[in-house]
Design an enzyme around this catalytic site. Structure first.
Site, short mmCIF file in Angstrom:
data_model
loop_
_atom_site.label_atom_id
_atom_site.label_comp_id
_atom_site.label_asym_id
_atom_site.label_seq_id
_atom_site.Cartn_x
_atom_site.Cartn_y
_atom_site.Cartn_z
N HIS A 93 0.83 -1.22 0.00
CA HIS A 93 0.00 0.00 0.00
C HIS A 93 0.86 1.26 0.00
CE1 HIS A 93 -3.40 -2.55 0.96
NE2 HIS A 93 -2.79 -2.99 2.05
N HIS A 120 5.85 6.50 6.77
CA HIS A 120 5.46 6.03 5.43
C HIS A 120 4.95 7.23 4.66
CE1 HIS A 120 1.76 5.90 7.84
NE2 HIS A 120 1.23 6.40 6.72
N HIS A 122 2.40 8.90 1.23
CA HIS A 122 1.24 8.80 0.34
C HIS A 122 1.53 9.69 -0.86
CE1 HIS A 122 -1.25 6.94 3.55
NE2 HIS A 122 -0.49 7.68 4.35
N GLU A 132 -2.76 13.31 1.26
CA GLU A 132 -4.04 12.89 1.82
C GLU A 132 -4.80 14.11 2.32
OE1 GLU A 132 -3.27 9.27 4.39
OE2 GLU A 132 -4.40 8.60 2.62
N HIS A 145 4.00 10.69 6.74
CA HIS A 145 3.39 10.45 8.05
C HIS A 145 4.41 9.81 8.97
CE1 HIS A 145 -0.93 10.44 6.23
NE2 HIS A 145 -0.47 11.66 6.44
N THR A 228 -5.57 6.64 8.27
CA THR A 228 -6.16 6.88 6.95
C THR A 228 -6.22 5.61 6.10
OG1 THR A 228 -4.07 7.50 5.92
CG2 THR A 228 -5.31 9.27 6.98
ZN ZN Z 1 -0.40 7.54 6.35
#
Ligand code: ZN
Ligand code: NAG
Ligand code: NAG
Length: 310
Positions: A93, A120, A122, A132, A145, A228
Site C-alpha cells: 500500500h 510512510h 502517500h 491525503e 506520516h 487513513t
Molecule cells: Zn499515512
C-alpha cells in the site's frame, strides 16, 4: 440501436458490482477495476466498520475556519537526530520504514510524550496530486506520516485502543527545481523494493534529515482524527506542518516506479478527504490563514498610508 445495447451494459455493470461487494481486502481508488476484487475507499467500511466513523482522516483544512490556539507552541523534538539503520519495505500500500522507539515528540499542545514507531508516505501519479490532507482544497504531490505512540505503550495495537494513543506528524512535499540530497538514501532504496513485500536496509539516516529544520516547523494545524487506512481507528492526534519539504520532479516520480501486489504501478495511494462532522481544526500562533492574511496586508497598507498622512 441504443435500446439493443442497453441490456448488455446493465449486465456488465451489475456483474462488476457483484464482484466488488464480495470483496474482502481494501484498495485505493487507483487500483479499482471490475476484474480486481477490492474495496475502494467508499467501501472501506466493509473491511472495517470504523471507516464509516464520524472523526475520520484525512480532511481538507479550510484555513479561514481554523481556530488560533496559543497553547500550540512549537513541538519539541527529542532524539530526532538519532542515526539509525532502518529497513524500508514495500508493504503493498506504501513504503514504510520502522524506526527505533528512541525519537520522541512533546509540547506543542500534545496531551503526552509520544515516541516514533514508523514512517510512510502517500503520493500521486508521477508527481501529480497525491497528499491525503489538503489545505484550502490544494492537494500536494506527496505527504509524509511519522507515526508515534504514547510513551507508555510498547505496541501500536495497544496505543490504538486509547483515543489519544497515537500522534501522527504530517508533512507535505512540493516540487522543486533541484534534488533534495537528504532524500537520496530513500530514493535510491526504492529501486530495490519495487515489488510488494520486498525490503532493503537503508544507509544510516535520522528522522531530522527527512523534515524541515525545527525553526521552520512553528506553523501547524491540529485536529483529532483517525488512521487513513483500514482499520481507520479514531485514536490519532494529527499535526500537519505548513512548511513543505522540497523534492525534484525526478525524486517524486521515483515513487511511481513501485508496484502494487498485482504488478500495477503504485500510484494514487491516498484516501479522499473525509467530512469534518463538526470537528474543530486548530492552528498554531504563526500558521497562515489565507483570506485574513490578505486582509492583514490590506490593513497594514492602510495603516502605513495613514501614518504617512499623519
Ligand atoms: Zn499515512
Ligand atoms: C525482508 O525480507 C526478507 C527476505 O525476504 C525477510 O526474511 C524479512 O523478514 C523481511 N523483513 C521485513 C522487515 O519485512
Ligand atoms: C525555512 O523557512 C524559510 C523562510 O520561510 C524558507 O526560506 C526556507 O526555504 C525554509 N527551509 C526549508 C528547508 O524548508
Amino acid at each position: 440501436m441504443q435500446m439493443q445495447h442497453l441490456p448488455s451494459v446493465v449486465a456488465l455493470l451489475a456483474s462488476c458490482w457483484t464482484f466488488c461487494d464480495a470483496a474482502g481486502d481494501w484498495c485505493y481508488q487507483s487500483q479499482f477495476t471490475c476484474e480486481r476484487q477490492c474495496n475502494a475507499p467508499e467501501k472501506w467500511n466493509h473491511a472495517n466498520g470504523a471507516c464509516a466513523g464520524k472523526s475520520q482522516s484525512p480532511i481538507n483544512i479550510v484555513t479561514r475556519k481554523t481556530l488560533k490556539d496559543e497553547r500550540l507552541t512549537p513541538v519539541e523534538f527529542a532524539n530526532y537526530q538519532q542515526i539509525f539503520r532502518g529497513t524500508i519495505k514495500n508493504n503493498g500500500h506504501s513504503v514504510q520504514v520502522g524506526v527505533p522507539h528512541l525519537s520522541t515528540i512533546s509540547g506543542g499542545g500534545l496531551p503526552s510524550t509520544y515516541k516514533a514507531v514508523q514512517f510512510h508516505l502517500h503520493w500521486g501519479n508521477n508527481g501529480g496530486p497525491g497528499s491525503e490532507h489538503t489545505i484550502d482544497g490544494e492537494q500536494y504531490p506527496m505527504e509524509l506520516h511519522i507515526v508515534h505512540m504514547k510513551h507508555r505503550y510498547n505496541d501500536l495495537v495497544t496505543a490504538l485502543a486509547d483515543p489519544e494513543g497515537v500522534a501522527v506528524l504530517g508533512f507535505f512535499y512540493e516540487m522543486s527545481n533541484s534534488a533534495n540530497r537528504k532524500y537520496d538514501p530513500i530514493i535510491s532504496a526504492l529501486r530495490s523494493i519495487k515489488t510488494t513485500n520486498a525490503n532493503t536496509s537503508l544507509p544510516p539516516t535520522s528522522l531530522a534529515q527527512l523534515i524541515p529544520p525545527e525553526h521552520n516547523l512553528t506553523s501547524f494545524y491540529r485536529y483529532k482524527g483517525s488512521l487513513t487506512t483500514p482499520g481507520c481507528t479514531e485514536a490519532v492526534v494529527w499535526t500537519l506542518f505548513e512548511n513543505p519539504i522540497p523534492l525534484s520532479f525526478e525524486q517524486l516520480r521515483a515513487f511511481s516506479e513501485l508496484k502494487f501486489h498485482d504488478g500495477k504501478a503504485m500510484v494514487g495511494t491516498f484516501r479522499p478527504v473525509q467530512p469534518l462532522n463538526g470537528r474543530r481544526v486548530f492552528r498554531s500562533g504563526s500558521a497562515v490563514v489565507s483570506v485574513s492574511s490578505r486582509l492583514l496586508m490590506a490593513g497594514l497598507a492602510m495603516a502605513l498610508g495613514l501614518s504617512r498622512l499623519n
